[in-house]
Write an enzyme that holds these catalytic residues in place. Structure first.
Site, PDB file in Angstrom:
ATOM      1  NE  ARG A  71      -2.668   0.731   3.602  1.00 55.52           N
ATOM      2  CZ  ARG A  71      -3.330   0.308   4.688  1.00 55.52           C
ATOM      3  NH1 ARG A  71      -4.759   0.220   4.550  1.00 55.52           N
ATOM      4  NH2 ARG A  71      -2.879   0.347   5.817  1.00 55.52           N
ATOM      5  CE1 TYR A  81     -40.850   5.215  -3.146  1.00 52.16           C
ATOM      6  CE2 TYR A  81     -39.100   4.867  -1.489  1.00 52.16           C
ATOM      7  CZ  TYR A  81     -40.028   5.592  -2.249  1.00 52.16           C
ATOM      8  OH  TYR A  81     -40.044   6.996  -1.819  1.00 52.16           O
ATOM      9  CB  CYS A 136     -37.627   4.599   2.258  1.00 53.41           C
ATOM     10  SG  CYS A 136     -39.045   3.537   2.118  1.00 53.41           S
ATOM     11  CG  ASP A 176     -35.688  10.281   4.694  1.00 57.47           C
ATOM     12  OD1 ASP A 176     -34.533  10.655   4.724  1.00 57.47           O
ATOM     13  OD2 ASP A 176     -36.606  10.629   3.983  1.00 57.47           O
TER      14      ASP A 176
HETATM   15  C1  LIG Z   1      -6.431   1.707  10.292  1.00 55.81           C
HETATM   16  C2  LIG Z   1      -5.124   1.318  10.814  1.00 55.81           C
HETATM   17  C3  LIG Z   1      -4.791   0.695  11.956  1.00 55.81           C
HETATM   18  C4  LIG Z   1      -5.691   0.150  12.983  1.00 55.81           C
HETATM   19  O1  LIG Z   1      -5.849  -1.224  12.597  1.00 55.81           O
HETATM   20  P1  LIG Z   1      -6.842  -2.073  13.446  1.00 55.81           P
HETATM   21  O2  LIG Z   1      -7.155  -3.388  12.604  1.00 55.81           O
HETATM   22  O3  LIG Z   1      -8.580  -1.353  13.359  1.00 55.81           O
HETATM   23  O4  LIG Z   1      -6.567  -2.290  14.839  1.00 55.81           O
HETATM   24  C5  LIG Z   1      -3.216   0.580  12.200  1.00 55.81           C
HETATM   25  N1  LIG Z   1      -2.434   0.929  11.315  1.00 55.81           N
HETATM   26  C6  LIG Z   1      -2.681   1.432  10.064  1.00 55.81           C
HETATM   27  C7  LIG Z   1      -1.604   1.815   9.399  1.00 55.81           C
HETATM   28  C8  LIG Z   1      -3.972   1.644   9.681  1.00 55.81           C
HETATM   29  O5  LIG Z   1      -4.301   2.228   8.610  1.00 55.81           O
END
Ligand SMILES: *Cc1c(COP(=O)(O)O)cnc(C)c1O
Length: 386
Positions: free
Chosen positions: A137, A269, A315, A317
């Site tokens: 990532r 609906y 719906c 709301d």
């Molecule tokens: C969101 C996130 C966390 C927290 O992760 P959890 O699984 O909710 O404990 C930790 N580190 C990074 C880089 C995140 O993006």
């Protein structure tokens, strides 16, 4: 103009005592000296960012983490002084704002640093260097990439490297194979770093799953998200139950209308639901604009400690339910939470939607007031409309 806190009976109740309990549980599980960084991104997973951040700090968390600089600035604006880390990518030009408000950024690109180096800072910019050990990532993926960044830093004192970190992709699974591969990669990168960087820095490599699954491997602090809110990161971890957790989020409403319908009449609906016999049908004032999405059709709600099915299309709301008997207007309805010995958990809702529990509190929209409770008493209300 001054208003009451809210004028609708559909609310998310946030149990701040449960947040404190979940932090305490993890702290007892960790080795001494490992601190908790409370992850409050995405409006504290839909729970309410400022209130959760304050409660977490009071309960012993030492710092906060968010995804965006905007989220960090909101916390600063609310007067929160604790260290804050932005875990996502920030535009280089916004580094000046981050430095001004003492917010640490995540950095992993040499070009980013060179661009930021041309800006004029009044304060030093704190940042954490992210290593991509297999999440794919964000982060540097090789020792060469890391060395290029270290080379820029050695020349530029306006940047302060505070920490090194990484994120595991499979810590919530039973199979340790991929986790161990990431750990090996981390060890290689970190030992290079230690040999080539004179100052001591902090290290953090774990989210909820990692911190509960391998607490003995923990570093300076853990980034505690989903489990601080009382939810297990996966069904595997839930089955193992390394620590006890209390869910902090519940969603409730009240019946606003009820009627007895004849057999063969239609509801909502598309007229896709038809009563089979005489049926008591109730209307609940919450819909997909509140995050109770159309795919929730077919799920149950709790009334009088019993399950009642949602019937017909949801719906924008409102939605309708089939009742087992007549109930008065104003009767309490629980969509997420407990009534008597019955419970509809965020896990149940996630299962119905074929997703993970993380998504459930996040999807309840800002139109639903957050009502914060401590020890069973309401201590604050946040209504984004008024
Ligand atoms: C969101 C996130 C966390 C927290 O992760 P959890 O699984 O909710 O404990 C930790 N580190 C990074 C880089 C995140 O993006």
């Amino acid at each position: 103009m001054s208003f009451e806190n809210y004028y609708r009976d559909s609310i998310a109740e946030i149990d701040l005592t449960a947040i404190a309990y979940n932090i305490q549980q993890l702290k007892e599980h960790l080795k001494q000296g490992t601190e908790v960084c409370a992850v409050v991104k995405a409006d504290a997973y839909g729970h309410g960012d400022v209130q959760v951040a304050r409660a977490a700090l009071k309960a012993g968390a030492k710092s906060l983490a968010v995804a965006l600089l905007d989220e960090a600035l909101k916390l600063r604006n609310a007067g929160i002084k604790a260290p804050i880390l932005v875990m996502g990518w920030t535009r280089p030009k916004d580094a000046v704002v981050a430095a001004e408000y003492n917010i640490a950024l995540t950095v992993f690109q040499k070009e980013w640093l060179m661009e930021a180096a041309n800006l004029s800072f009044k304060e030093t910019l704190k940042f954490h260097l992210k290593i991509d050990t297999g999440m794919g990532r964000l982060g540097v993926r090789s020792i060469d990439e890391m060395e290029e960044i270290l080379a820029v830093l050695r020349k530029d004192p306006k940047f302060k490297l505070e920490a090194l970190f990484t994120h595991f992709a499979t810590a919530d699974e039973e199979d340790r194979g991929y986790f161990d591969k990431q750990q090996t990669r981390w060890n290689e990168m970190f030992s290079y770093f230690k040999r080539n960087w004179a100052e001591d820095i902090e290290v953090h490599t774990s989210n909820s799953a990692t911190s509960m699954q391998v607490p003995e491997r923990m570093d300076h602090f853990v980034r505690y998200g989903i489990s601080m809110y009382g939810l297990y990161p996966s069904s595997y971890v839930k089955k193992r139950k390394p620590i006890d957790l209390k869910p902090a989020f519940s969603l409730t409403s009240r019946l606003v209308h009820i009627k007895k319908m004849n057999a063969g009449e239609s509801i909502s609906y598309g007229a896709v639901y038809k009563t089979e016999t005489e049926e008591w049908i109730g209307t609940i004032p919450l819909g997909y604009a509140d995050g109770w999405i159309r795919k929730m059709q077919g799920m149950d709600v709790l009334i009088d400690g019993k399950r009642h099915p949602i019937v017909g299309r949801i719906c924008m709301d409102q939605f309708m339910i089939r009742l087992d008997q007549e109930y008065p207007i104003g009767t309490k309805v629980t969509l997420i939470g407990k009534q008597g010995d019955q419970e509809i958990s965020a896990d149940d809702v996630a299962e119905h939607l074929d997703t993970i529990n993380y998504e459930i509190p996040c999807m309840i929209s800002q139109r639903v007031p957050r009502v914060f409770q401590e020890g069973g008493r309401t201590v604050e209300v946040r209504n984004s409309l008024l």
